[in-house]
Design a protein around this motif. Structure first.
Motif, mmCIF file in Angstrom:
data_model
loop_
_atom_site.group_PDB
_atom_site.id
_atom_site.type_symbol
_atom_site.label_atom_id
_atom_site.label_comp_id
_atom_site.label_asym_id
_atom_site.label_seq_id
_atom_site.Cartn_x
_atom_site.Cartn_y
_atom_site.Cartn_z
ATOM 1 N N ARG A 170 0.830 -1.207 0.000
ATOM 2 C CA ARG A 170 0.000 0.000 0.000
ATOM 3 C C ARG A 170 0.868 1.262 0.000
ATOM 4 N NH1 ARG A 170 -4.667 -1.148 -1.729
ATOM 5 N NH2 ARG A 170 -5.433 0.817 -0.896
ATOM 6 N N GLY A 193 -3.895 8.311 8.871
ATOM 7 C CA GLY A 193 -4.980 7.472 8.389
ATOM 8 C C GLY A 193 -4.582 6.238 7.619
ATOM 9 N N LYS A 194 -3.312 5.822 7.687
ATOM 10 C CA LYS A 194 -2.893 4.603 7.007
ATOM 11 C C LYS A 194 -3.393 3.380 7.774
ATOM 12 C CE LYS A 194 -0.466 6.623 3.742
ATOM 13 N NZ LYS A 194 -0.865 6.549 2.321
ATOM 14 N N SER A 195 -3.690 2.318 7.009
ATOM 15 C CA SER A 195 -4.175 1.092 7.635
ATOM 16 C C SER A 195 -3.217 -0.053 7.348
ATOM 17 C CB SER A 195 -5.558 0.726 7.111
ATOM 18 O OG SER A 195 -5.953 -0.551 7.597
ATOM 19 N N ASP A 201 -10.754 0.315 8.344
ATOM 20 C CA ASP A 201 -10.905 1.684 7.873
ATOM 21 C C ASP A 201 -10.750 2.616 9.073
ATOM 22 O OD1 ASP A 201 -11.830 4.188 7.083
ATOM 23 O OD2 ASP A 201 -13.392 3.390 5.786
ATOM 24 N N TYR A 204 -13.382 5.450 9.582
ATOM 25 C CA TYR A 204 -14.710 4.957 9.962
ATOM 26 C C TYR A 204 -14.736 4.558 11.431
ATOM 27 C CZ TYR A 204 -19.028 2.242 9.893
ATOM 28 O OH TYR A 204 -20.281 1.763 10.162
ATOM 29 N N TYR A 205 -13.701 3.876 11.880
ATOM 30 C CA TYR A 205 -13.644 3.462 13.278
ATOM 31 C C TYR A 205 -13.599 4.677 14.209
ATOM 32 C CZ TYR A 205 -11.784 1.618 17.657
ATOM 33 O OH TYR A 205 -11.590 1.330 18.992
ATOM 34 N N ALA A 237 -14.951 -1.431 9.780
ATOM 35 C CA ALA A 237 -15.274 -0.817 8.492
ATOM 36 C C ALA A 237 -16.780 -0.929 8.300
ATOM 37 C CB ALA A 237 -14.527 -1.536 7.364
ATOM 38 N N SER A 306 -7.705 -6.588 -3.671
ATOM 39 C CA SER A 306 -8.941 -5.802 -3.688
ATOM 40 C C SER A 306 -10.130 -6.647 -4.123
ATOM 41 C CB SER A 306 -8.785 -4.581 -4.602
ATOM 42 O OG SER A 306 -8.895 -4.920 -5.973
ATOM 43 N N ALA A 380 -13.113 -1.031 -4.597
ATOM 44 C CA ALA A 380 -13.480 -0.762 -3.206
ATOM 45 C C ALA A 380 -14.017 -2.049 -2.583
ATOM 46 C CB ALA A 380 -14.531 0.338 -3.144
#
Length: 822
Positions: A170, A193-195, A201, A204-205, A237, A306, A380
């Protein structure tokens, strides 16, 4: 918040060396930690801050802390928070909350190194000793020390909570610091904001935390917080429900266990992760076709993942390697195919090009529908779910979505919002692009991708499929991520000039199949085209103009009208309530008398008291011409052959009205793609009403649109009469033509915009805020409330969300009502 810039320890000097040696002699804990080399002073100081005295030997000061010092009432009440940890993989809050909720007299790290690891305790949410043992071969001593000495350098993921391979794919620019990748994430990645885990997400969390307790003291590492403290009712998420996931598995108890199980096993077991999956009324298989040729390995793995982590599980991924010469591509494909039987790969013997490779991938497909994915792009996570949900609701044979353009690290560069299916726009360029899912039956009927259109094979396919599909549906959600690259036509329209020519050939073929009386021409922009329509030379046109006053500008406009319509059977009908109009026109326009005598100019004196719309409606009653046109005066310039251009499009029986392009001093004027809700002037409202779809979909593109004004418009006389003409009693001046356009649309006919037929005004026309015009606006809003409030096929209201426009305020501004009436 903790500091993110570490204090650097000063160089070792003789005094410090002596101090360290003395402390190693007097403190067994100090000696233990220093010899194991698991204390990271830079990391600790980045989190703790500290003064220069502490920076001399931060370990000594750290070891003065016990679990009881760190386990505060706030930690117990609010759950995980970032403490001053001694190592990126030793998470003090996690260790205390999970194993010592009643407190710990010892220093937490010392406890772990002396006792905890022997009991199998985890030092943090990202470290699982058993998983690390299998991946690294660790056998003796504590695993954290082993990782610090060996595992970090090899970039081994020490548990399921942090997938280093995923994180590096990523963020490929971080490969050079992979030995410190978890430290980098903790200090930098988490804060932007990297996961580090699929299906997590962070934004969102965090929003769920904000909704429950406000914005105070939000966790700096959302994933660590989730894995430590999340309840079953907190989702990682939108598309993953932990409570649902564990409902039939007694071995799982927490939200963290649910997510980690799914990522490691559940996804391969095709387990549903949300009850919405069970609610689908149909279960079609989606075959995703991916032509592969020398992709960046990071991007290829991201593309495959994905699809793997889709929340809808009935898919198959069909990859065709087109003789890639790049090292590692085949190994990547073989590795993923071995992990999941839904991933199928074929290897071509010779390079076939993108069409040939896609068709080869299609031979692997057994699904009900076919989807298309480039080998460096991504879907997505809920893409296929939303597509299948749409198919269940609409029965669509062709479904397409919105998309965005992303950089190497997934950062969004731009958004491409699309209208609902717009045939006129598709005949201008391939606005559909990605993501596309089509009935496999139709895909096979059209013969797959045509190699003769390589470079524009997707445009050719969309043209063919749109001719076959009875139902075409658009999902106005960003479900496809299109990756930018230096050679991508998404970035550089000078690349692949052959693709532009292939696109025009595909359009010419489509025109022939559809029996449209036109030819495809270049528009001046790569990958954009226009149709040059054939015109019925025997048809007659009546052009109506309203003249409220006689000035040099009006006389100039009349003269220009004759110059631009000389080649057709055109009559100019000048309508006015001015008693002296005839004499003034004849005296100030030398050719007027000749044109009147030839029947090309007629001056109509309107009845006293009639408004603009009323006078024009009265004049039209006597019209016997095939076409009716309106031109607003005065203008600066009017393009030649505008009547031919508009008439050509108006010949199509499903077209009700055709409008041209309106410019102001040679420009398109203010953009109305996004409304300015602070501007409550009538002009702002009126121009938005007329032009907002055009500004989003492209002013340079022919397209079906929603409305039009007086400036430049043409229709067949029969269409005008079938729609009961101008409602001049309710809309005497400004909104009569917009009202007529919506009536025509209500009869099932299209309003088409032709950009090459243009009229230019000296400045942007400003409608005054006169009370009578405001009354027209209110009447228009009342009459057409449901259309204004409802779905707008030509304007994707995702644009409003993208630009932070409040939907409720927009509703009030556009419809005139606060409440939403169904």
């Amino acid at each position: 918040m903790f500091k993110t810039t570490p204090l650097r320890a000063p160089p070792m000097d003789p005094i410090k060396i002596s101090l360290v040696l003395w402390r190693m002699c007097v403190s067994s804990d100090y000696r233990l930690v220093r010899l194991r080399k698991v204390f990271d002073p830079g990391y600790y100081l980045a989190l703790a801050g500290g003064d220069e005295r502490e920076a001399v030997d931060p370990l000594w000061y750290y070891l003065q802390l016990t679990g009881d010092d760190l386990f505060t009432p706030d930690l117990a009440a609010r759950g995980w928070r970032q403490l001053a940890d001694p190592h990126p993989l030793f998470d003090t809050a996690y260790y205390l909350l999970r194993y010592f909720p009643e407190g710990l007299k010892m220093n937490p790290l010392v406890h772990y190194l002396r006792i905890g690891w022997k009991k199998g305790l985890h030092p943090g949410p990202f470290f699982d000793p058993e998983i690390y043992r299998r991946r690294s071969g660790w056998r003796n001593g504590d695993p954290l020390t082993h990782y610090s000495r060996y595992g970090a350098a090899a970039a081994i993921s020490p548990g399921r909570g942090f997938d280093i391979d995923w994180y590096l794919d990523r963020n490929p620019t971080l490969v050079s610091v992979k030995h410190e990748i978890i430290k980098h994430y903790k200090l930098h990645g988490a804060r932007i904001g990297k996961s580090p885990l699929p299906l997590f997400d962070p934004a969102y969390y965090l929003q769920q935390i904000v909704d429950s307790r406000g914005t105070e003291d939000l966790p700096s590492d959302p994933l660590a917080s989730f894995l430590t403290s999340a309840t079953l009712f907190q989702r990682p998420a939108p598309w993953f429900d932990p409570a649902y996931y564990i409902h039939d598995d007694s071995s799982l108890e927490t939200a963290a266990e649910a997510l980690l199980h799914y990522v490691a096993r559940g996804v391969y077991q095709k387990k549903a992760c949300d009850a919405k999956r069970d609610a689908l009324t149909e279960n079609p298989k989606i075959s995703i076709l991916v032509p592969v040729y020398n992709p960046d390995p990071h991007f290829l793995r991201n593309s495959i993942r994905s699809v793997l982590y889709q929340t809808y599980d009935n898919w198959e991924l069909c990859l065709a390697d087109d003789c890639s010469t790049r090292d590692g591509v085949r190994e990547i494909l073989e590795d993923w195919a071995a992990k999941d039987d839904r991933i199928k790969v074929t290897y071509l013997d010779s390079n076939s090009g993108i069409s040939g490779a896609t068709n080869a991938a299609a031979t692997l497909a057994t699904g009900d529908y076919i989807g298309f994915l480039d080998n460096d792009d991504e879907l997505a996570p809920d893409c296929l779910y939303q597509v299948v949900e749409n198919i269940c609701e609409t029965g669509a044979e062709l479904v397409y979505t919105d998309e965005d353009l992303i950089g190497d690290d997934g950062t969004r560069l731009s958004i491409f919002r699309k209208p609902d299916f717009n045939e006129e726009l598709l005949l201008s360029h391939n606005y559909i692009t990605h993501f596309v899912v089509v009935s496999r039956k139709i895909f096979e009927q059209v013969g797959g991708l045509a190699t003769e259109f390589d470079g524009a094979q997707d445009y050719d396919l969309m043209l063919k499929i749109s001719e076959k599909a009875d139902t075409i549906s658009h999902i106005p959600e960003i479900l496809y991520h299109w990756r930018a690259s230096e050679t991508s036509t998404s970035i550089n329209h000078e690349q692949k000039s052959y693709a532009h020519q292939a696109g025009r050939k595909a359009l010419d073929a489509a025109i022939s199949r559809r029996k449209i009386q036109a030819r495809a021409e270049d528009s001046g922009l790569n990958f954009f085209y226009r149709l040059a329509y054939c015109v019925d030379s025997g048809a007659t046109v009546a052009v109506f103009v309203w003249i409220p006053e006689i000035t040099a500008e009006y006389i100039h406009s009349l003269a220009e009208l004759f110059k631009t319509t000389a080649s057709l059977k055109v009559r100019l009908i000048a309508v006015s309530s001015l008693p002296e109009l005839h004499s003034r026109v004849v005296s100030e326009f030398p050719e007027a008398a000749r044109e009147i005598e030839a029947g090309r100019l007629k001056i109509v004196k309107a009845d006293a008291g009639l408004s603009k719309a009323g006078a024009l409606a009265q004049a039209i009653e006597e019209c016997v011409d095939d076409y009716i046109a309106f031109v607003e005066l005065p203008f600066q310039r009017l393009c030649e052959n505008w009547t031919e251009m508009l008439m050509g499009a108006a010949r199509n029986r499903d077209v009700g009205m055709v409008r041209g392009r309106i410019t102001f001093d040679g420009t398109d004027g203010v953009s109305y793609a996004v409304p300015d809700l602070d501007d409550v002037s009538l002009s702002a409202y009126y121009r938005f009403l007329l032009d907002h779809p055009l500004h989003v979909n492209g002013m340079h593109c022919s397209q079906e649109t929603g409305c039009c004004g007086w400036e430049l418009v043409l229709m067949r006389r029969e269409v005008y009469r079938a729609s009961n003409g101008l409602d001049w009693e309710n809309f005497p001046m400004l909104f009569a033509m917009a009202d007529l356009a919506l009536k025509i649309k209500g009869c099932g006919r299209k309003i088409v915009y032709i950009p090459d037929a243009g009229v230019d005004f000296s400045n942007e026309v400003q409608a005054t805020d006169a009370p009578e015009l405001e009354a027209e606006k209110k009447m228009f809003q009342q009459k057409w409330y449901r259309r204004l409030a409802g779905h707008d096929a030509g304007y994707n209201r995702g644009v409003l969300e993208d630009n932070g426009v409040d939907q409720a305020m927009f509703h009030l501004w556009y419809t005139g009502r606060e409440e939403i009436v169904e």
